[in-house]
Design an enzyme around this catalytic site. Structure first.
Site, PDB file in Angstrom:
ATOM      1  N   ASP A 130     -34.954  41.536   2.423  1.00 53.86           N
ATOM      2  CA  ASP A 130     -36.045  41.981   3.287  1.00 53.86           C
ATOM      3  C   ASP A 130     -35.712  41.497   4.689  1.00 53.86           C
ATOM      4  O   ASP A 130     -35.860  40.312   4.995  1.00 53.86           O
ATOM      5  CB  ASP A 130     -37.370  41.396   2.794  1.00 53.86           C
ATOM      6  N   TYR A 135     -34.634  36.551   3.473  1.00 57.28           N
ATOM      7  CA  TYR A 135     -36.021  36.955   3.679  1.00 57.28           C
ATOM      8  C   TYR A 135     -36.328  36.539   5.109  1.00 57.28           C
ATOM      9  O   TYR A 135     -36.731  35.411   5.382  1.00 57.28           O
ATOM     10  CB  TYR A 135     -36.935  36.260   2.671  1.00 57.28           C
ATOM     11  N   ASN A 181     -37.145  42.470   7.426  1.00 47.72           N
ATOM     12  CA  ASN A 181     -38.365  42.421   8.239  1.00 47.72           C
ATOM     13  C   ASN A 181     -38.202  43.056   9.616  1.00 47.72           C
ATOM     14  O   ASN A 181     -38.692  42.543  10.621  1.00 47.72           O
ATOM     15  CB  ASN A 181     -38.870  40.980   8.353  1.00 47.72           C
ATOM     16  N   GLU A 226     -39.036  36.802  -1.196  1.00 46.77           N
ATOM     17  CA  GLU A 226     -40.444  36.436  -1.332  1.00 46.77           C
ATOM     18  C   GLU A 226     -40.769  36.116  -2.787  1.00 46.77           C
ATOM     19  O   GLU A 226     -41.718  36.617  -3.374  1.00 46.77           O
ATOM     20  CB  GLU A 226     -41.384  37.518  -0.802  1.00 46.77           C
ATOM     21  N   ASP A 242     -45.254  45.450  -3.617  1.00 51.09           N
ATOM     22  CA  ASP A 242     -45.518  46.493  -2.632  1.00 51.09           C
ATOM     23  C   ASP A 242     -44.245  46.918  -1.898  1.00 51.09           C
ATOM     24  O   ASP A 242     -44.288  47.695  -0.943  1.00 51.09           O
ATOM     25  CB  ASP A 242     -46.606  46.079  -1.643  1.00 51.09           C
TER      26      ASP A 242
END
Length: 390
Positions: free
Chosen positions: A272, A233, A274, A159, A378
């Site tokens: 990531d 990602y 997800n 990201e 985050d």
């Protein structure tokens, strides 16, 4: 499809310059992965004397936040950062530590004073992966402090939201080989692998995917002598699961791709991903099951098929979720929403991870979540050490 030969150049021609207006973002902090609760302040808003009563009922996790100026934690950080009182200023100053009882830190800005244990040995390779929620934003929040302290041999960034190859000296001077996968959509997604070691080849595609444009910004594969390194990602299933079908298409082709690579060489897959693989990989599993992106039957089943722990997937190798394998009962997370004080309350998700071919697991020396490295994004970084060269 064989990977393309690598060169010392960076990624191909980038899109146009950054837009001046915000673009739509799929990032979880917008709405995805939010815990199913509202801020306590709204529930306690009443007139008159009840204000004092509401203050008395403030969450216990509020202690040690910016309002109080410093943390009372005296725990050791197990080599992940210097244990000092938090002085959480908007400039990003402060330090944090992992508590002695194993709880995650609750700092909301990135520590400046960061120190990690050195690598296990000269032959060890350290790989770090971090969803930075936009490189430009992270650079303003102390991004370089983590990079300097970790000093990985390979850095996977997800990201990134960049529209061209960045020229940040913290990256260009440290990593001579840099590969940026940039989305066609401006200021959106983005994946990069930066390395001190020159790869044999590099590929930015997901073979067989019917929409190659949607893959841009999502995947980078580097081939080294002993393994493939795949940084992703992964597609988000979206608010209300509106893009779950797109996620299923990605998963179908990625499952085939990683198995194809594994038949040639061992694979390290990181970034990531997800997905929260099991109920202990998120704080509120019951309220999120089949309702929230990252924790649906379709997503968790796909991840389980890749691991293939039971061997049910015929003619397919096995993979290991490294952090979970080494911490089988621990509930630590890599993502905490900026909203609703989720970081303070420990309401998180474990979405960022390392997955390796089972036959490569014996080379793993260490795998940790850098839990105190929060505030520039985050998400928290994850790090892996492998014995022997890439």
């Amino acid at each position: 499809m064989a990977p393309k030969r690598a060169t010392k150049r960076k990624a191909a021609s980038p899109p146009d310059d950054d837009p001046t207006t915000p673009s739509e973002s799929e990032h979880q902090s917008s709405s995805d992965h939010e815990e199913q609760e509202k801020p306590a302040a709204k529930k306690r808003k009443t007139a008159g004397p009840s204000k004092a009563k509401a203050a008395a009922k403030a969450p216990a996790g509020a202690k040690g936040t910016k309002a109080q100026g410093q943390s009372k934690s005296k725990g050791k950080d197990k080599g992940k950062g210097e244990a000092e009182n938090q002085n959480q200023k908007s400039t990003g100053e402060g330090t944090s530590s992992v508590a002695e009882d194993g709880r995650q830190p609750t700092n909301k800005v990135l520590p400046v004073h960061i120190a990690f244990a050195p690598k296990a040995g000269e032959s060890t390779v350290r790989i770090a992966a971090w969803n930075i929620c936009g490189l430009a934003a992270a650079q303003k929040k102390g991004f370089k402090y983590y990079i300097e302290a970790e000093d990985p041999d390979v850095l996977i960034l997800t990201e990134t939201k960049v529209n061209n190859d960045p020229v940040d000296p913290a990256l260009t001077q440290r990593f001579p080989y840099r590969y940026w996968s940039i989305s066609n959509k401006k200021t959106y997604s983005g994946t990069a692998i930066l390395s001190k070691v020159e790869p044999i080849s590099v590929d930015y595609t997901l073979p067989g995917h019917p929409d190659p444009k949607s893959v841009k910004g999502r995947i980078v594969t580097l081939e080294f002598a002993s393994c493939y390194l795949v940084g992703t990602y992964v597609v988000n299933a979206g608010t209300g699961l509106k893009t779950l079908d797109e996620k299923k298409v990605w998963n179908t082709h990625f499952e085939a791709y990683i198995r194809q690579l594994d038949k040639k060489k061992p694979v390290v897959w990181a970034g990531d991903l997800n997905v929260a693989p099991t109920e202990i990989d998120l704080a509120n599993p019951k309220t999120n099951w089949n309702k929230t992106p990252g924790y649906t039957e379709a997503e968790t089943s796909s991840f389980a098929r890749i691991l293939n722990t039971s061997g049910k997937e015929a003619d397919a190798g096995k993979f290991v979720d490294v952090w979970r394998d080494r911490h089988p009962g621990l509930r630590h997370y890599t993502y905490f929403s900026y909203r609703f004080n989720c970081r303070e309350k420990g309401l998180g998700w474990r979405l960022d991870m390392f997955v390796v071919s089972e036959r490569m697991a014996s080379r793993v020396q260490m795998c940790e979540i850098r839990s105190e490295i929060y505030g520039a994004s985050d998400h928290c970084p994850v790090v892996l050490e492998l014995e022997g060269p890439l």
